[in-house]
Write an enzyme that holds these catalytic residues in place. Structure first.
Site, PDB file in Angstrom:
ATOM      1  N   ARG A 184      25.744 -64.619  33.154  1.00 41.11           N
ATOM      2  CA  ARG A 184      24.762 -63.656  33.660  1.00 41.11           C
ATOM      3  C   ARG A 184      24.898 -63.525  35.179  1.00 41.11           C
ATOM      4  O   ARG A 184      24.636 -64.490  35.905  1.00 41.11           O
ATOM      5  CB  ARG A 184      23.339 -64.130  33.330  1.00 41.11           C
ATOM      6  CG  ARG A 184      23.062 -64.311  31.841  1.00 41.11           C
ATOM      7  CD  ARG A 184      22.616 -63.037  31.155  1.00 41.11           C
ATOM      8  NE  ARG A 184      22.674 -63.194  29.699  1.00 41.11           N
ATOM      9  CZ  ARG A 184      21.654 -63.617  28.932  1.00 41.11           C
ATOM     10  NH1 ARG A 184      20.505 -63.904  29.489  1.00 41.11           N
ATOM     11  NH2 ARG A 184      21.803 -63.720  27.624  1.00 41.11           N
ATOM     12  N   GLU A 212      23.101 -62.571  37.432  1.00 40.81           N
ATOM     13  CA  GLU A 212      21.780 -62.347  38.027  1.00 40.81           C
ATOM     14  C   GLU A 212      21.676 -63.144  39.313  1.00 40.81           C
ATOM     15  O   GLU A 212      21.923 -64.344  39.322  1.00 40.81           O
ATOM     16  CB  GLU A 212      20.684 -62.871  37.088  1.00 40.81           C
ATOM     17  CG  GLU A 212      20.282 -61.913  36.005  1.00 40.81           C
ATOM     18  CD  GLU A 212      19.219 -62.546  35.109  1.00 40.81           C
ATOM     19  OE1 GLU A 212      18.080 -62.696  35.578  1.00 40.81           O
ATOM     20  OE2 GLU A 212      19.542 -62.901  33.961  1.00 40.81           O
ATOM     21  N   ARG A 224      15.119 -72.377  36.994  1.00 39.58           N
ATOM     22  CA  ARG A 224      15.388 -72.233  35.559  1.00 39.58           C
ATOM     23  C   ARG A 224      16.433 -71.161  35.227  1.00 39.58           C
ATOM     24  O   ARG A 224      16.507 -70.705  34.094  1.00 39.58           O
ATOM     25  CB  ARG A 224      14.096 -72.002  34.776  1.00 39.58           C
ATOM     26  CG  ARG A 224      13.300 -70.780  35.196  1.00 39.58           C
ATOM     27  CD  ARG A 224      12.116 -70.611  34.250  1.00 39.58           C
ATOM     28  NE  ARG A 224      11.836 -69.209  34.027  1.00 39.58           N
ATOM     29  CZ  ARG A 224      11.106 -68.745  33.025  1.00 39.58           C
ATOM     30  NH1 ARG A 224      10.607 -69.578  32.126  1.00 39.58           N
ATOM     31  NH2 ARG A 224      10.883 -67.470  32.888  1.00 39.58           N
ATOM     32  N   HIS A 225      17.235 -70.777  36.214  1.00 43.20           N
ATOM     33  CA  HIS A 225      18.306 -69.817  35.963  1.00 43.20           C
ATOM     34  C   HIS A 225      19.669 -70.399  36.336  1.00 43.20           C
ATOM     35  O   HIS A 225      19.810 -71.062  37.358  1.00 43.20           O
ATOM     36  CB  HIS A 225      18.086 -68.532  36.777  1.00 43.20           C
ATOM     37  CG  HIS A 225      17.042 -67.634  36.198  1.00 43.20           C
ATOM     38  ND1 HIS A 225      15.717 -67.711  36.563  1.00 43.20           N
ATOM     39  CD2 HIS A 225      17.120 -66.655  35.266  1.00 43.20           C
ATOM     40  CE1 HIS A 225      15.026 -66.805  35.886  1.00 43.20           C
ATOM     41  NE2 HIS A 225      15.846 -66.157  35.081  1.00 43.20           N
ATOM     42  N   GLU A 253      10.050 -70.036  27.969  1.00 48.03           N
ATOM     43  CA  GLU A 253      10.866 -69.415  26.918  1.00 48.03           C
ATOM     44  C   GLU A 253      12.173 -70.175  26.701  1.00 48.03           C
ATOM     45  O   GLU A 253      12.872 -70.497  27.642  1.00 48.03           O
ATOM     46  CB  GLU A 253      11.181 -67.976  27.347  1.00 48.03           C
ATOM     47  CG  GLU A 253      11.894 -67.165  26.288  1.00 48.03           C
ATOM     48  CD  GLU A 253      12.872 -66.189  26.910  1.00 48.03           C
ATOM     49  OE1 GLU A 253      12.555 -65.556  27.918  1.00 48.03           O
ATOM     50  OE2 GLU A 253      14.000 -66.105  26.367  1.00 48.03           O
ATOM     51  N   SER A 296      14.990 -65.955  22.496  1.00 45.61           N
ATOM     52  CA  SER A 296      14.575 -64.586  22.288  1.00 45.61           C
ATOM     53  C   SER A 296      15.293 -64.124  21.028  1.00 45.61           C
ATOM     54  O   SER A 296      16.475 -64.410  20.853  1.00 45.61           O
ATOM     55  CB  SER A 296      15.003 -63.762  23.503  1.00 45.61           C
ATOM     56  OG  SER A 296      14.283 -62.579  23.548  1.00 45.61           O
ATOM     57  N   ARG A 298      17.890 -75.127  28.621  1.00 47.45           N
ATOM     58  CA  ARG A 298      16.422 -75.059  28.657  1.00 47.45           C
ATOM     59  C   ARG A 298      15.785 -75.985  27.623  1.00 47.45           C
ATOM     60  O   ARG A 298      14.766 -76.618  27.887  1.00 47.45           O
ATOM     61  CB  ARG A 298      15.947 -73.623  28.434  1.00 47.45           C
ATOM     62  CG  ARG A 298      16.205 -72.754  29.640  1.00 47.45           C
ATOM     63  CD  ARG A 298      15.396 -71.486  29.561  1.00 47.45           C
ATOM     64  NE  ARG A 298      15.655 -70.658  30.734  1.00 47.45           N
ATOM     65  CZ  ARG A 298      15.100 -69.476  30.962  1.00 47.45           C
ATOM     66  NH1 ARG A 298      14.245 -68.977  30.073  1.00 47.45           N
ATOM     67  NH2 ARG A 298      15.376 -68.792  32.045  1.00 47.45           N
TER      68      ARG A 298
END
Lengths: 549, 549
Positions: B315, B317, B323-324, B468, B471, B523
């Site tokens: 990712r 991002e 938490r990323h 989370e 998903s 996670r």
């Protein structure tokens, strides 16, 4: 459709055009009326038929699952694998249509598939089952997903067109869950046929089988991979591939190996820099990992005594052969040893013997299904249970005696490897063997030199059917020796470069002696089954020409 | 060192210089002679000592393993985990030095580590054990790898500095297998201490614990990851991570899931194009997979009824949070269902309950080791065994009642998710729960709309400790509906684009209804253990700032 606007024309032509137009419109109106009358008649007939249809509730197309509120039917769906236990029972199952045909107004046959099984189903008109339902059944498009209710009956004689030959289904209810569109871009049954040769040549696309069916080549198959993968032979290949992963973890897990995930995005090209894919990483440059080598070893230095990894490996090699992929799955392991790197080799040999044994036991049906399509010999293993462990120098000697010309420290070409495979099979009756003590010069810089001959190294390759599946070695666990080897390597590697600094430093902190190896998962599957092309063992293969789908 | 050349000067100075030089040389010669005499005396003393050294054969540095021919000793190396069975036995084991100190000329203590265990070892001079050996033992550098022979004895009182408190080793032989260099860039014992807060701030690097030891921050730890990972707490984290992977496969494997490997190099950005890393693929452009979504679904369309994958997810991002990660491990699954997507949710809930139960059973020691360092509460699960399955609308209601302001179809912010986690824990006494029926607008385009309310969807998230971890959703399995949703999506997705064409076509061939989900493995580990930063759960974490080591 709207009528095209008149393309102009002078006033003299106006009346002519007007006449023509009027005639056309009249014709159209008549056609429309006739069509309407026909439609009405058909609808009336259908309504009468529907009213008379004793099976009206027992067939049809179901609404899209998920688009209606959940009212569970509580019906148990059966697996056709249990068919012998279901004789004379009324069962419900999901399946799809391999083939459907109307035999007569009163009889339709379906060939239904579920997993690796196919079964014949009969839809026969009776007091309780309407001709409309027979017609409906016989016209369902191939590959549609069905929900079938039916009675399991023994067949009077074996049904040759199905894998389940002793039973058939007498259908009582029949619903289409999801309809397949027609025509399909490719027939699944054509994907069941073996690939012509290695399947790489364009000429394969134009050939025909002796029975007149098209010989569908590899490119067509891979372009329509979703349909291609439905073939039983492909299901079998990937169930086996999944099995190899499970067995790899089961065996090594029982020996205390910890499953790791090492990074695939690297800040520097770790192993020399050739054949590495470049990544744009925000405003920097990064690279895709060509192997987990550096990280596996750093984890040994971190005192993880035994590690394993299953993950993608990326090679930017422009090799368009039947045994190269640009992205494949590496089965990697690395371990401390106590006294000698042969401890690692023994672990690897025991691992492979376990995998072969359990593939034969747990994946017999799948293995036979694939091998029989390709007429492949059984995979031979030594009866003694002792894997042939052949010094590289002995391999060279065997090849020379068989007429090959090569030097003591030459690398083997692919044809020479295959040749050696045949010689080993003759001598040891084994399709699996190990070459040990490779020349140092043809191995990576982190390979431990041999104590007996500095031109050799404590390294090994493993082979299946004469083709390499693993490369491994004792690794250098001392920083000074590593630096020396990096500098004298051809081409030299900079021990202070960004990709190497942390790696080299790891061996200053008392790293124990260790070794390991990396398997190509797709190759294990390819050579176990004797398949002509490695692309068949990758769900969505990647090569220099292909990154789609 | 060579003497510097005279810096010139006129002839008047020549004799002065010559005199000075002669004096210097004399002084040097005298020094040299004195050093030689001292060296000779020391050597003679050492030779006498060695001759007198009754332990001469029992200690020292071993040659580099692999650099000498293999002469197996046949000695069995013991695991300290079995220590209670080894009482009063003379054992051999490999370990490394956590700490070594000389107590007196006759006594040295070592703190030895092997895996998660540490044990005290005593080297005491006696008739059979020389003072030279005591001195050698007490001066071994921290982190060196040893081969130890010794007698396992019960301790008179518990040894508080070791994890094994009731036994110690009375050393009889002691060899250094691999010496660690000094000084180390970081002490392993400092890595055993909990990270201050989330460990992201630079200020953490300068802080000190109350006992005066440096508070080693996350960056220092990650820059020296090989040493950092040696900490027991880190070994425990990654053994648990490996365990989650094994349990994931064990449970789903028993339910018929096939392990797949989908490509990580894509010909087109599959899910919209944002946050995707670009790859130079020979002379083309390619992309790194942001998830296996498209391929998992194409495999369902290929009639693989249940698939799972463990693989890297990329990712791009630019999120610098606790938490990323830009590269993490996805635990993915996808399955056909019969009547309702809640069948998929039940599978996922049962999977997680199995994982939690078995983590508690099989990884109790590791879990407690980590949680106790961070003073983390036990992970609470509902006593009924029924996972709270809360409609999204009910979650909104709970938050509103607790004072949060948000609309019916708003996405939850991270603080709101955590808040809801607390409310759920109060009401259901569970740290694990599911939110169901999310608003359609905040989910991906391939999500099945809800049959009861078109603004909602058949989708769900799973949470641990209010954060989370998964998903998932029922996916659209009909090409026409999918195209409609792609076009009306914000931003719209082109169904004919190169990344989407094959995917959309897959749903024309009778694809069964299906759903699935993707977990973030790091996670699960982070929240199971209650750790402050996700980087602690990645061996070599990747974030926008870090791609090394």
């Amino acid at each position: 459709m709207t009528e095209p606007a008149p393309s102009g024309g002078g006033p003299a032509e106006l009346s002519k055009n007007a006449l023509k137009k009027a005639a056309k419109e009249k014709e159209k109106a008549e056609k429309k009326a006739a069509a309407k009358a026909k439609e009405l008649a058909e609808r009336q007939k259908k309504e009468t038929d529907d009213a008379n249809d004793v099976s009206a509730e027992d067939y049809g197309e179901l609404p899209m699952v998920g688009s209606a509120e959940f009212k569970p039917t509580g019906l148990q769906r059966e697996s056709l694998s249990n068919i012998t236990e279901l004789e004379d029972k009324e069962i419900v199952f999901r399946c799809w249509v391999a083939n459907a045909r109307v035999q007569s107004a009163k009889l339709a046959f379906l060939n239904l598939r579920q997993g690796l099984n196919t079964i014949q189903a009969v839809v026969a008109a009776s007091e309780k089952l309407s001709k409309q339902m027979v017609k409906f059944a016989g016209n369902i498009s191939t590959e549609s997903t069905l929900l079938v209710h039916g009675l399991v009956k023994k067949t009077p004689e074996p049904v040759k067109s199905a894998t389940i030959q002793d039973y058939e289904i007498h259908i009582t209810k029949l619903f289409i869950e999801v309809k397949a569109e027609v025509p399909l871009p490719m027939q699944v049954e054509d994907a069941e046929r073996p690939l012509p040769s290695e399947g790489l040549g364009d000429e394969d696309e134009k050939a025909e089988e002796s029975d007149g069916r098209p010989l569908v080549g590899l490119n067509t198959r891979l372009n329509n991979r979703t349909l291609d993968l439905r073939a039983k032979i492909n299901h079998a290949i990937f169930v086996i591939k999944s099995g190899v992963c499970a067995l790899f973890q089961e065996f090594l897990g029982s020996k205390g190996f910890v499953l790791i995930q090492t990074p695939k995005i690297l800040g520097a090209a770790s192993e020399g820099g050739a054949n590495v894919f470049q990544v744009k990483y925000f405003d920097r440059e990064a690279f895709l990992a060509q192997s987990p080598q550096v990280y596996k070893q750093m984890l040994i230095a971190s005192r993880f005594p035994r590690v394993m990894e299953i993950g993608p490996v990326f090679r930017a090699e422009n090799s368009n052969t039947a045994r190269h992929l640009t992205e494949f799955t590496g089965l990697d392991m690395e371990m401390e040893f106590q006294e000698n790197y042969h401890e690692v080799m023994s672990m690897l040999e025991d691992l492979m013997l376990f995998i072969f044994k359990e593939l034969n036991a747990r994946y017999k049906q799948e293995t036979e299904l694939v091998r029989s399509a390709y007429h492949v010999d059984e995979f031979k293993l030594p009866e003694s249970g002792k894997v042939p462990r052949i010094p590289f120098s002995e391999g060279i000697k065997m090849l020379r005696e068989a007429g090959e010309e090569l030097g003591d420290y030459d690398d083997l070409s692919t044809p020479q490897e295959k040749h050696l495979g045949k010689l080993v099979l003759e001598r040891y009756n084994s399709d699996f063997y190990v070459l040990d003590q490779f020349p140092l010069a043809i191995r990576p810089f982190y390979t431990m030199p041999s104590p007996t001959n500095p031109a050799l190294s404590n390294s090994y390759d493993m082979f299946m059917r004469g083709q390499e599946i693993l490369s491994g070695a004792q690794r250098v666990h001392n920083a000074e020796l590593l630096i020396k080897l990096m500098k004298s390597h051809d081409p030299p590697v900079d021990p202070t470069g960004p990709g190497m600094r942390d790696y080299v430093e790891s061996f200053r902190y008392g790293c124990p002696p260790h070794g390991g190896g990396g398997f190509g998962l797709e190759r294990i599957v390819q050579f176990w089954l004797g398949l002509p092309n490695i692309r068949m063992c990758s769900l969505f293969p990647r090569d220099p020409q292909r990154i789609m789908p």
